[in-house]
Design a protein around this motif. Sequence first.
Motif, PDB file in Angstrom:
ATOM      1  N   VAL A  94      51.496  24.636   7.231  1.00  0.00           N
ATOM      2  CA  VAL A  94      52.718  23.962   7.653  1.00  0.00           C
ATOM      3  C   VAL A  94      52.380  22.876   8.670  1.00  0.00           C
ATOM      4  O   VAL A  94      51.589  23.105   9.592  1.00  0.00           O
ATOM      5  CB  VAL A  94      53.709  24.974   8.265  1.00  0.00           C
ATOM      6  CG1 VAL A  94      55.010  24.292   8.647  1.00  0.00           C
ATOM      7  CG2 VAL A  94      53.973  26.127   7.303  1.00  0.00           C
ATOM      8  N   LEU A  95      52.985  21.699   8.487  1.00  0.00           N
ATOM      9  CA  LEU A  95      52.757  20.583   9.394  1.00  0.00           C
ATOM     10  C   LEU A  95      54.066  20.142  10.034  1.00  0.00           C
ATOM     11  O   LEU A  95      55.130  20.258   9.427  1.00  0.00           O
ATOM     12  CB  LEU A  95      52.150  19.382   8.665  1.00  0.00           C
ATOM     13  CG  LEU A  95      50.735  19.523   8.123  1.00  0.00           C
ATOM     14  CD1 LEU A  95      50.745  20.073   6.702  1.00  0.00           C
ATOM     15  CD2 LEU A  95      49.988  18.193   8.181  1.00  0.00           C
ATOM     16  N   TRP A 105      36.328  21.587   9.027  1.00  0.00           N
ATOM     17  CA  TRP A 105      37.139  20.527   8.422  1.00  0.00           C
ATOM     18  C   TRP A 105      36.787  19.175   9.041  1.00  0.00           C
ATOM     19  O   TRP A 105      36.435  19.090  10.224  1.00  0.00           O
ATOM     20  CB  TRP A 105      38.621  20.785   8.645  1.00  0.00           C
ATOM     21  CG  TRP A 105      39.210  21.830   7.754  1.00  0.00           C
ATOM     22  CD1 TRP A 105      38.554  22.818   7.075  1.00  0.00           C
ATOM     23  CD2 TRP A 105      40.602  22.010   7.463  1.00  0.00           C
ATOM     24  NE1 TRP A 105      39.435  23.594   6.383  1.00  0.00           N
ATOM     25  CE2 TRP A 105      40.704  23.123   6.599  1.00  0.00           C
ATOM     26  CE3 TRP A 105      41.750  21.347   7.849  1.00  0.00           C
ATOM     27  CZ2 TRP A 105      41.928  23.574   6.113  1.00  0.00           C
ATOM     28  CZ3 TRP A 105      42.971  21.797   7.372  1.00  0.00           C
ATOM     29  CH2 TRP A 105      43.066  22.896   6.511  1.00  0.00           C
ATOM     30  N   GLU A 106      36.919  18.135   8.250  1.00  0.00           N
ATOM     31  CA  GLU A 106      36.717  16.782   8.746  1.00  0.00           C
ATOM     32  C   GLU A 106      38.069  16.115   8.956  1.00  0.00           C
ATOM     33  O   GLU A 106      38.847  15.960   8.019  1.00  0.00           O
ATOM     34  CB  GLU A 106      35.891  15.973   7.732  1.00  0.00           C
ATOM     35  CG  GLU A 106      34.465  16.488   7.538  1.00  0.00           C
ATOM     36  CD  GLU A 106      33.683  15.644   6.557  1.00  0.00           C
ATOM     37  OE1 GLU A 106      34.234  14.615   6.086  1.00  0.00           O
ATOM     38  OE2 GLU A 106      32.541  16.004   6.248  1.00  0.00           O
ATOM     39  N   TYR A 166      44.525  17.414  15.610  1.00  0.00           N
ATOM     40  CA  TYR A 166      44.847  18.319  14.520  1.00  0.00           C
ATOM     41  C   TYR A 166      44.925  17.544  13.208  1.00  0.00           C
ATOM     42  O   TYR A 166      45.257  16.367  13.194  1.00  0.00           O
ATOM     43  CB  TYR A 166      46.171  19.041  14.798  1.00  0.00           C
ATOM     44  CG  TYR A 166      46.140  19.821  16.085  1.00  0.00           C
ATOM     45  CD1 TYR A 166      45.525  21.060  16.135  1.00  0.00           C
ATOM     46  CD2 TYR A 166      46.685  19.283  17.255  1.00  0.00           C
ATOM     47  CE1 TYR A 166      45.450  21.773  17.330  1.00  0.00           C
ATOM     48  CE2 TYR A 166      46.613  19.975  18.449  1.00  0.00           C
ATOM     49  CZ  TYR A 166      45.991  21.232  18.485  1.00  0.00           C
ATOM     50  OH  TYR A 166      45.909  21.917  19.661  1.00  0.00           O
ATOM     51  N   PRO A 167      44.613  18.190  12.081  1.00  0.00           N
ATOM     52  CA  PRO A 167      44.639  17.483  10.783  1.00  0.00           C
ATOM     53  C   PRO A 167      46.035  16.971  10.451  1.00  0.00           C
ATOM     54  O   PRO A 167      47.028  17.679  10.639  1.00  0.00           O
ATOM     55  CB  PRO A 167      44.199  18.559   9.782  1.00  0.00           C
ATOM     56  CG  PRO A 167      43.532  19.618  10.602  1.00  0.00           C
ATOM     57  CD  PRO A 167      44.187  19.594  11.937  1.00  0.00           C
ATOM     58  N   THR A 216      44.780  17.515   5.702  1.00  0.00           N
ATOM     59  CA  THR A 216      45.048  18.917   5.357  1.00  0.00           C
ATOM     60  C   THR A 216      44.929  19.125   3.856  1.00  0.00           C
ATOM     61  O   THR A 216      44.326  20.101   3.390  1.00  0.00           O
ATOM     62  CB  THR A 216      46.447  19.328   5.849  1.00  0.00           C
ATOM     63  OG1 THR A 216      46.502  19.221   7.279  1.00  0.00           O
ATOM     64  CG2 THR A 216      46.769  20.765   5.445  1.00  0.00           C
ATOM     65  N   ILE A 217      45.507  18.205   3.077  1.00  0.00           N
ATOM     66  CA  ILE A 217      45.432  18.309   1.619  1.00  0.00           C
ATOM     67  C   ILE A 217      43.981  18.287   1.156  1.00  0.00           C
ATOM     68  O   ILE A 217      43.562  19.098   0.311  1.00  0.00           O
ATOM     69  CB  ILE A 217      46.226  17.158   0.967  1.00  0.00           C
ATOM     70  CG1 ILE A 217      47.727  17.363   1.174  1.00  0.00           C
ATOM     71  CG2 ILE A 217      45.911  17.051  -0.525  1.00  0.00           C
ATOM     72  CD1 ILE A 217      48.570  16.171   0.790  1.00  0.00           C
ATOM     73  N   ARG A 218      43.188  17.377   1.701  1.00  0.00           N
ATOM     74  CA  ARG A 218      41.805  17.246   1.251  1.00  0.00           C
ATOM     75  C   ARG A 218      40.945  18.429   1.677  1.00  0.00           C
ATOM     76  O   ARG A 218      40.144  18.940   0.893  1.00  0.00           O
ATOM     77  CB  ARG A 218      41.226  15.938   1.798  1.00  0.00           C
ATOM     78  CG  ARG A 218      41.752  14.714   1.048  1.00  0.00           C
ATOM     79  CD  ARG A 218      41.214  13.426   1.622  1.00  0.00           C
ATOM     80  NE  ARG A 218      41.591  12.288   0.780  1.00  0.00           N
ATOM     81  CZ  ARG A 218      41.562  11.025   1.182  1.00  0.00           C
ATOM     82  NH1 ARG A 218      41.173  10.727   2.419  1.00  0.00           N
ATOM     83  NH2 ARG A 218      41.925  10.052   0.351  1.00  0.00           N
ATOM     84  N   ASN A 219      41.087  18.879   2.925  1.00  0.00           N
ATOM     85  CA  ASN A 219      40.240  19.970   3.411  1.00  0.00           C
ATOM     86  C   ASN A 219      40.649  21.329   2.853  1.00  0.00           C
ATOM     87  O   ASN A 219      39.793  22.162   2.550  1.00  0.00           O
ATOM     88  CB  ASN A 219      40.280  20.006   4.942  1.00  0.00           C
ATOM     89  CG  ASN A 219      39.455  18.908   5.584  1.00  0.00           C
ATOM     90  OD1 ASN A 219      38.228  19.006   5.656  1.00  0.00           O
ATOM     91  ND2 ASN A 219      40.105  17.850   6.052  1.00  0.00           N
TER      92      ASN A 219
END
Length: 268
Positions: A34-35, A64-65, A70-71, A76-79
């Motif tokens: 959740v973002l 994560w990159e 925070y992502p 978030t989708i990619r990691n």
Amino acid sequence: HALTRRGMGVAWALKEGMKREGLSEEEARARVLVLDSKGLLVEGRSMEAYKQPYAQRRERIAGWEFAGSYPNLLKTIRNARATVLLGLSGQGGSFTEPVARAMMENTPRPVIFPLSNPTSASEALPDDLIYWTEGRALVAAGSPFPPVGYMGRTIPIGQGNNAFIFPGLGLGAVLARAREVTDGMVLEAAYALYDYTQGHFPEFLYPPVSRLREVSPYVAARVMQRALEEGVAEEERVKGLSFKGLMEFVRSRFWEPKYLPYRPAPVI
């Protein structure tokens, strides 16, 4: 993106649905990311109390990159290699072309639902999502949108609206004289909608709004069945009824609007 309490309710339903399908609480929680406007919810980050149950463990994002604290949505989708994206932010246009294409990198058939309404608040326009994903995305929206034509196909855009659930949920609870509306009854209403759609419109994500009066009795009967199973139904007349009997009970009490004929009054 703004994150509403409605959005957290959807996150709860997703988590509970995953648990019903066999995942543990921890496994389900790790799959619901959740973002809000600051990025991914992560433990230790400042946030409102109602968001805290859906904050990810810090070890979940280890390795994560991403830039910043925070992502963001794209990272978030990619990691996380997300395959389902639901928009409940009220921020129009927040599902951009890079976001849609990132979803395609994770699965050949991404699920992308821009569910905020009205239309101006939709996270993306369905026709954009269809073109950005080369017609591969499964798209539903919170507002009504016309079908999208793509490469000789006509792709219907389902309306992901709680109107398919709430009338049946409320009717079922009232007819069963349920002492409370349990989490199980709410979840059962969602499963009922899925089962109805699969049985009557297998090519659709949601049934047409024009079929709402057929959907609601089915949802109500399933909700009553669950209320009986959980022991919260106090209506003696429904106890021991089969599902067919529950459907008949609901239909016999389903309101049919009828309007008396009228004539305009003469102009004096």
